[in-house]
Design a protein around this motif. Structure first.
Motif, mmCIF file in Angstrom:
data_model
loop_
_atom_site.group_PDB
_atom_site.id
_atom_site.type_symbol
_atom_site.label_atom_id
_atom_site.label_comp_id
_atom_site.label_asym_id
_atom_site.label_seq_id
_atom_site.Cartn_x
_atom_site.Cartn_y
_atom_site.Cartn_z
ATOM 1 N N GLY A 135 -24.520 -34.951 51.274
ATOM 2 C CA GLY A 135 -24.929 -34.554 51.968
ATOM 3 C C GLY A 135 -26.766 -33.108 51.113
ATOM 4 N N ARG A 136 -26.863 -32.065 51.968
ATOM 5 C CA ARG A 136 -27.984 -32.083 51.575
ATOM 6 C C ARG A 136 -27.552 -31.760 50.449
ATOM 7 N N GLU A 137 -26.077 -30.821 49.819
ATOM 8 C CA GLU A 137 -25.833 -29.419 48.815
ATOM 9 C C GLU A 137 -26.425 -30.349 47.522
ATOM 10 N N LYS A 138 -25.263 -32.211 47.822
ATOM 11 C CA LYS A 138 -25.137 -32.789 46.491
ATOM 12 C C LYS A 138 -26.482 -33.291 46.131
ATOM 13 N N SER A 139 -27.408 -33.525 46.801
ATOM 14 C CA SER A 139 -28.927 -34.004 47.134
ATOM 15 C C SER A 139 -29.964 -32.459 45.958
#
Length: 67
Positions: free
Chosen positions: A43-47
Motif C-alpha cells: 500500500g501507499r504507506e509501505k511504498s
C-alpha cells in the motif's frame, strides 16, 4: 562563493575507508527494507516507508562523502 552550495554540487571521490562505510549503511538499510517488505501490507504507506528508507541511506552516505 557559497561553500555549502559548492559542497552540495561537487563530486566527492571516495577517500580511504569511505566505501566500507557506504556498504555498511546500505547493508543495514537493505536489512530493514526486507523486514518492512515482510511485515507490512502492500500500500501507499509501505511504498512511502521504502522511499524514505532509500532517502535515508542516500543522505547518510552523502554525509560521509561531503564531510
Amino acid at each position: 562563493m557559497n561553500d555549502r552550495i559548492e559542497n552540495a554540487f561537487t563530486y566527492h571521490a571516495p577517500k580511504e575507508g569511505q566505501p566500507q562505510k557506504y556498504e555498511a549503511i546500505r547493508g543495514k538499510a537493505k536489512e530493514l527494507a526486507y523486514l518492512i517488505d515482510e511485515l507490512c501490507p502492500d500500500g501507499r504507506e509501505k511504498s512511502l516507508a521504502m522511499t524514505k528508507l532509500e532517502e535515508c541511506s542516500m543522505w547518510a552516505n552523502a554525509s560521509i562523502a561531503r564531510n
